[in-house]
Design a protein around this motif. Structure first.
Motif, PDB file in Angstrom:
ATOM      1  N   ALA A   4      20.500  17.856  35.488  1.00 24.26           N
ATOM      2  CA  ALA A   4      21.112  17.813  36.816  1.00 24.26           C
ATOM      3  C   ALA A   4      21.072  19.187  37.478  1.00 24.26           C
ATOM      4  CB  ALA A   4      22.548  17.309  36.709  1.00 24.26           C
ATOM      5  N   LEU A   5      21.288  20.238  36.683  1.00 20.43           N
ATOM      6  CA  LEU A   5      21.225  21.595  37.220  1.00 20.43           C
ATOM      7  C   LEU A   5      19.819  21.920  37.695  1.00 20.43           C
ATOM      8  CD1 LEU A   5      22.828  24.223  37.662  1.00 20.43           C
ATOM      9  CD2 LEU A   5      22.160  24.905  35.341  1.00 20.43           C
ATOM     10  N   LEU A   6      18.824  21.563  36.905  1.00 15.86           N
ATOM     11  CA  LEU A   6      17.431  21.816  37.278  1.00 15.86           C
ATOM     12  C   LEU A   6      17.064  21.049  38.550  1.00 15.86           C
ATOM     13  CD1 LEU A   6      14.632  22.989  36.682  1.00 15.86           C
ATOM     14  CD2 LEU A   6      14.243  21.075  35.115  1.00 15.86           C
ATOM     15  N   GLU A   7      17.487  19.794  38.639  1.00 13.65           N
ATOM     16  CA  GLU A   7      17.171  18.989  39.812  1.00 13.65           C
ATOM     17  C   GLU A   7      17.902  19.488  41.060  1.00 13.65           C
ATOM     18  OE1 GLU A   7      16.110  14.579  38.147  1.00 13.65           O
ATOM     19  OE2 GLU A   7      18.238  15.131  38.226  1.00 13.65           O
ATOM     20  N   SER A   8      19.041  20.128  40.876  1.00 11.91           N
ATOM     21  CA  SER A   8      19.815  20.596  42.028  1.00 11.91           C
ATOM     22  C   SER A   8      19.110  21.699  42.799  1.00 11.91           C
ATOM     23  CB  SER A   8      21.196  21.086  41.572  1.00 11.91           C
ATOM     24  OG  SER A   8      21.088  22.322  40.861  1.00 11.91           O
ATOM     25  N   ASP A   9      18.280  22.492  42.121  1.00 17.40           N
ATOM     26  CA  ASP A   9      17.538  23.571  42.778  1.00 17.40           C
ATOM     27  C   ASP A   9      16.369  23.943  41.859  1.00 17.40           C
ATOM     28  OD1 ASP A   9      16.579  25.812  44.087  1.00 17.40           O
ATOM     29  OD2 ASP A   9      18.565  26.621  44.527  1.00 17.40           O
ATOM     30  N   PHE A  10      15.320  23.139  41.931  1.00 18.89           N
ATOM     31  CA  PHE A  10      14.203  23.295  40.994  1.00 18.89           C
ATOM     32  C   PHE A  10      13.588  24.688  41.076  1.00 18.89           C
ATOM     33  CE2 PHE A  10       9.903  22.947  39.400  1.00 18.89           C
ATOM     34  CZ  PHE A  10      10.064  22.172  38.263  1.00 18.89           C
ATOM     35  N   ASP A  11      13.345  25.170  42.266  1.00 23.53           N
ATOM     36  CA  ASP A  11      12.695  26.481  42.402  1.00 23.53           C
ATOM     37  C   ASP A  11      13.527  27.596  41.772  1.00 23.53           C
ATOM     38  OD1 ASP A  11      10.580  25.340  43.709  1.00 23.53           O
ATOM     39  OD2 ASP A  11      11.349  25.754  45.718  1.00 23.53           O
ATOM     40  N   ARG A  12      14.835  27.448  41.823  1.00 19.71           N
ATOM     41  CA  ARG A  12      15.719  28.479  41.259  1.00 19.71           C
ATOM     42  C   ARG A  12      15.713  28.458  39.737  1.00 19.71           C
ATOM     43  NH1 ARG A  12      22.319  28.854  42.205  1.00 19.71           N
ATOM     44  NH2 ARG A  12      22.676  30.665  40.831  1.00 19.71           N
ATOM     45  N   TYR A  13      15.715  27.267  39.147  1.00 20.56           N
ATOM     46  CA  TYR A  13      15.932  27.153  37.708  1.00 20.56           C
ATOM     47  C   TYR A  13      14.665  26.847  36.899  1.00 20.56           C
ATOM     48  CZ  TYR A  13      20.897  27.001  38.876  1.00 20.56           C
ATOM     49  OH  TYR A  13      22.161  27.308  39.342  1.00 20.56           O
ATOM     50  N   ALA A  14      13.543  26.612  37.557  1.00 24.68           N
ATOM     51  CA  ALA A  14      12.349  26.149  36.840  1.00 24.68           C
ATOM     52  C   ALA A  14      11.848  27.157  35.812  1.00 24.68           C
ATOM     53  CB  ALA A  14      11.247  25.814  37.837  1.00 24.68           C
ATOM     54  N   ASP A  15      11.784  28.431  36.195  1.00 28.94           N
ATOM     55  CA  ASP A  15      11.289  29.430  35.242  1.00 28.94           C
ATOM     56  C   ASP A  15      12.183  29.505  34.008  1.00 28.94           C
ATOM     57  OD1 ASP A  15       9.031  30.262  36.689  1.00 28.94           O
ATOM     58  OD2 ASP A  15      10.225  31.611  37.929  1.00 28.94           O
ATOM     59  N   GLY A  16      13.496  29.496  34.221  1.00 25.90           N
ATOM     60  CA  GLY A  16      14.412  29.533  33.090  1.00 25.90           C
ATOM     61  C   GLY A  16      14.308  28.291  32.232  1.00 25.90           C
ATOM     62  N   ALA A  17      14.088  27.134  32.871  1.00 26.63           N
ATOM     63  CA  ALA A  17      13.958  25.894  32.117  1.00 26.63           C
ATOM     64  C   ALA A  17      12.726  25.924  31.226  1.00 26.63           C
ATOM     65  CB  ALA A  17      13.896  24.705  33.073  1.00 26.63           C
ATOM     66  N   VAL A  18      11.601  26.397  31.757  1.00 22.67           N
ATOM     67  CA  VAL A  18      10.372  26.462  30.961  1.00 22.67           C
ATOM     68  C   VAL A  18      10.549  27.394  29.774  1.00 22.67           C
ATOM     69  CG1 VAL A  18       7.990  27.297  30.994  1.00 22.67           C
ATOM     70  CG2 VAL A  18       8.809  25.783  32.815  1.00 22.67           C
ATOM     71  N   ASP A  19      11.115  28.568  30.011  1.00 24.06           N
ATOM     72  CA  ASP A  19      11.312  29.510  28.909  1.00 24.06           C
ATOM     73  C   ASP A  19      12.255  28.943  27.852  1.00 24.06           C
ATOM     74  OD1 ASP A  19       9.644  31.689  29.360  1.00 24.06           O
ATOM     75  OD2 ASP A  19      11.012  32.600  30.787  1.00 24.06           O
ATOM     76  N   GLU A  20      13.301  28.241  28.290  1.00 26.26           N
ATOM     77  CA  GLU A  20      14.244  27.692  27.322  1.00 26.26           C
ATOM     78  C   GLU A  20      13.641  26.522  26.551  1.00 26.26           C
ATOM     79  OE1 GLU A  20      18.284  27.513  25.567  1.00 26.26           O
ATOM     80  OE2 GLU A  20      16.635  28.900  26.009  1.00 26.26           O
ATOM     81  N   ILE A  21      12.806  25.723  27.191  1.00 28.86           N
ATOM     82  CA  ILE A  21      12.100  24.657  26.480  1.00 28.86           C
ATOM     83  C   ILE A  21      11.204  25.252  25.402  1.00 28.86           C
ATOM     84  CG2 ILE A  21      10.278  22.927  26.728  1.00 28.86           C
ATOM     85  CD1 ILE A  21      11.507  22.278  29.510  1.00 28.86           C
ATOM     86  N   VAL A  22      10.473  26.300  25.755  1.00 29.12           N
ATOM     87  CA  VAL A  22       9.574  26.936  24.786  1.00 29.12           C
ATOM     88  C   VAL A  22      10.369  27.573  23.650  1.00 29.12           C
ATOM     89  CG1 VAL A  22       7.872  28.774  24.457  1.00 29.12           C
ATOM     90  CG2 VAL A  22       7.718  27.263  26.447  1.00 29.12           C
ATOM     91  N   ARG A  23      11.466  28.257  23.975  1.00 28.29           N
ATOM     92  CA  ARG A  23      12.288  28.864  22.923  1.00 28.29           C
ATOM     93  C   ARG A  23      12.857  27.796  21.996  1.00 28.29           C
ATOM     94  NH1 ARG A  23      17.364  29.607  21.106  1.00 28.29           N
ATOM     95  NH2 ARG A  23      18.177  28.138  22.653  1.00 28.29           N
ATOM     96  N   HIS A  24      13.451  26.777  22.576  1.00 26.79           N
ATOM     97  CA  HIS A  24      14.157  25.771  21.791  1.00 26.79           C
ATOM     98  C   HIS A  24      13.206  24.965  20.925  1.00 26.79           C
ATOM     99  CE1 HIS A  24      17.271  22.752  20.927  1.00 26.79           C
ATOM    100  NE2 HIS A  24      18.147  23.630  21.410  1.00 26.79           N
ATOM    101  N   SER A  25      12.027  24.641  21.441  1.00 21.70           N
ATOM    102  CA  SER A  25      11.092  23.805  20.683  1.00 21.70           C
ATOM    103  C   SER A  25      10.108  24.617  19.853  1.00 21.70           C
ATOM    104  CB  SER A  25      10.311  22.893  21.641  1.00 21.70           C
ATOM    105  OG  SER A  25       9.486  23.638  22.525  1.00 21.70           O
ATOM    106  N   THR A  26       9.758  25.820  20.299  1.00 18.49           N
ATOM    107  CA  THR A  26       8.804  26.702  19.623  1.00 18.49           C
ATOM    108  C   THR A  26       7.572  25.917  19.156  1.00 18.49           C
ATOM    109  OG1 THR A  26      10.693  28.011  18.852  1.00 18.49           O
ATOM    110  CG2 THR A  26       8.541  28.552  17.927  1.00 18.49           C
ATOM    111  N   PRO A  27       6.608  25.646  20.061  1.00 22.68           N
ATOM    112  CA  PRO A  27       5.454  24.815  19.708  1.00 22.68           C
ATOM    113  C   PRO A  27       4.652  25.302  18.506  1.00 22.68           C
ATOM    114  CG  PRO A  27       5.623  25.050  22.085  1.00 22.68           C
ATOM    115  CD  PRO A  27       6.651  25.978  21.495  1.00 22.68           C
ATOM    116  N   ILE A  28       4.496  26.615  18.349  1.00 19.37           N
ATOM    117  CA  ILE A  28       3.840  27.152  17.144  1.00 19.37           C
ATOM    118  C   ILE A  28       4.932  27.676  16.221  1.00 19.37           C
ATOM    119  CG2 ILE A  28       2.313  28.919  16.205  1.00 19.37           C
ATOM    120  CD1 ILE A  28       0.819  26.720  17.609  1.00 19.37           C
ATOM    121  N   ILE A  29       5.037  27.098  15.037  1.00 21.59           N
ATOM    122  CA  ILE A  29       6.112  27.436  14.110  1.00 21.59           C
ATOM    123  C   ILE A  29       5.897  28.802  13.479  1.00 21.59           C
ATOM    124  CG2 ILE A  29       7.221  26.781  11.932  1.00 21.59           C
ATOM    125  CD1 ILE A  29       6.596  23.858  12.681  1.00 21.59           C
ATOM    126  N   GLN A  30       4.669  29.064  13.038  1.00 23.56           N
ATOM    127  CA  GLN A  30       4.420  30.319  12.322  1.00 23.56           C
ATOM    128  C   GLN A  30       2.947  30.676  12.330  1.00 23.56           C
ATOM    129  OE1 GLN A  30       2.613  30.567   9.249  1.00 23.56           O
ATOM    130  NE2 GLN A  30       2.317  28.386   8.808  1.00 23.56           N
TER     131      GLN A  30
END
Length: 429
Positions: A284-310
């Motif tokens: 809901a926060l991302l949808e409320s202002d996509f341009d404001r939060y998009a960069d932070g959302a992408v970085d947090e998705i990458v941090r939280h999921s970490t596509p390459i483990i090691q």
């Protein structure tokens, strides 16, 4: 910041229960593996793990953010050669297919990376950014037409593949064949659940890589005769230290870009949908202002999921790190999945928070000469696709359980059922 995420109680309760060299460890549910990494971060020095079977060498696990970052930025001490995966690529494979840039160090790596970077000109990247938005719109058009189902074969897989193919200048009639070879090359990434438990890592699909490189060699010959405004043309006309790139150098780079560039972004997009489904307040926060939060959302998705483990490194010279002295020839595992949950760096590290700042995650590597060359491209792709998904597919969400691949290498999603309630073909109403 959203409420702390409660990690389920783990069966891994003490460091004696943790064996990163045992394939069965990588079959544990992901929360249990993350709990194990937390235990290892509390040790005074990196732990040593010895495989019980096979020819694989013992390795020390670097699990703290500071240690992974330090090793990444000191390639003269922690080298990528002879290889960053397990098993290491055989000498004959390097001779036949070329050595991947991720397995190089020093001047060899710097020269090739510099040449490749120059091929991505500002004009080409500007055109690519607009093309990314066009591809995202078209893929969501197709999702609207096809309806709900398995998320993975649609936008997550096709977005990075089509972007890279357009950027490189791969004609449409070659793409189906190349896509099939990518799937086969990465088919055995993970741990088999049945039969003999064996770690499967990149490098097993050499036959598929060979077929893919044959296509690339043909395209390179065509571009030498008739150059176009694409990366292939730029690279076949480039040189490294005064010498033209060989077919093997070109083929190895194409394989790296296609396999690594597609798989990592594909998995990040899938985990992004899972995370936004599980955390509606963040969505809901991302949808409320996509341009404001998009960069932070992408970085947090990458941090939280970490596509390459090691990735692995080989100690090149005596070095002290994290309370242990390493000697030449020893192996270390750089555990990005652990570093990105280090509580000494990230407040409430298990929480998903798109406003997290700063967010010095190591999802694209720990810095240094091997920092991910495609990080900017991956961010653009994720932002463009999530913008289309969230504005045009009403309440798009994951449903049911994803099918994950047990792997010690990447955080891969095999399938992910999804649905949406309604759609806005031309954008939000």
């Amino acid at each position: 910041m959203n409420a702390p995420t409660q990690v389920p109680t783990s069966r891994v309760r003490r460091t004696a229960d943790v064996d990163l060299a045992d394939p069965s460890f990588w079959q544990l549910p992901r929360p249990e593996r993350l709990s194990a990494f937390a235990l290892l971060r509390e040790l005074d020095a990196p732990a040593l793990f010895t495989p019980r079977t096979g020819p694989h060498a013992p390795f020390h696990a670097l699990v703290r953010h500071a240690d992974v970052k330090a090793a990444s930025r000191q390639p003269h001490l922690f080298a990528s050669a002879p290889g960053v995966t397990t098993p290491e690529p055989a000498r004959w494979a390097k001779a036949v297919f070329g050595n991947s840039m991720v397995n190089m160090d020093g001047a060899e790596h710097a020269g090739l990376r510099r040449t490749i970077s120059r091929a991505f000109t500002p004009r080409l990247l500007a055109a690519t950014e607009e093309n990314i938005r066009d591809i995202a719109r078209r893929l969501v058009d197709e999702m609207i037409a096809d309806g709900p189902g398995d998320f993975m074969p649609s936008a997550p897989s096709r977005m990075p593949f089509e972007v890279i193919c357009d950027l490189m200048g791969i004609p449409g009639h070659h793409r189906a064949e190349i896509a099939a070879q990518i799937d086969q090359a990465s088919e055995y990434v993970g741990v088999r659940r049945r039969g003999r438990a064996r770690l499967r890592v990149p490098g097993r699909g050499l036959r598929s890589l060979g077929r893919m490189q044959m296509v690339m060699a043909k395209l390179a010959r065509e571009r030498r005769r008739r150059p176009a405004d694409d990366v292939i043309s730029a690279l076949v006309r480039a040189d490294v230290d005064g010498q033209a790139l060989s077919s093997r150098q070109l083929g190895a780079f194409f394989s790296l870009l296609l396999v690594a560039g597609v798989e990592t972004t594909r998995n990040a997009i899938a985990h992004g949908l899972l995370l936004l489904t599980a955390h509606p307040e963040q969505r809901a926060l991302l949808e409320s202002d996509f341009d404001r939060y998009a960069d932070g959302a992408v970085d947090e998705i990458v941090r939280h999921s970490t596509p390459i483990i090691q990735f692995r490194r080989t100690v090149a010279a005596e070095a002290t790190l994290g309370g242990r002295t390493f000697v030449p020839g020893e192996k270390v595992m750089l555990l990005y999945a652990s570093a990105n949950r280090d509580a000494s760096v990230f407040t409430d590290p298990d929480a998903f928070d798109i406003t997290r700042t700063p967010n010095p995650h190591l999802g694209y590597g720990g810095g240094g000469p091997h920092h991910c060359l495609g990080a900017h491209l991956a961010r653009l792709e994720m932002k463009a696709l999530f913008h289309e998904l969230l504005t045009r597919l009403g309440n798009v969400r994951a449903v049911g359980e994803p099918v994950l691949v047990d792997s010690n290498f990447d955080n891969r999603v095999r399938s992910l059922p999804f649905t949406f309630d309604n759609c806005h073909p031309n954008g939000p109403v």
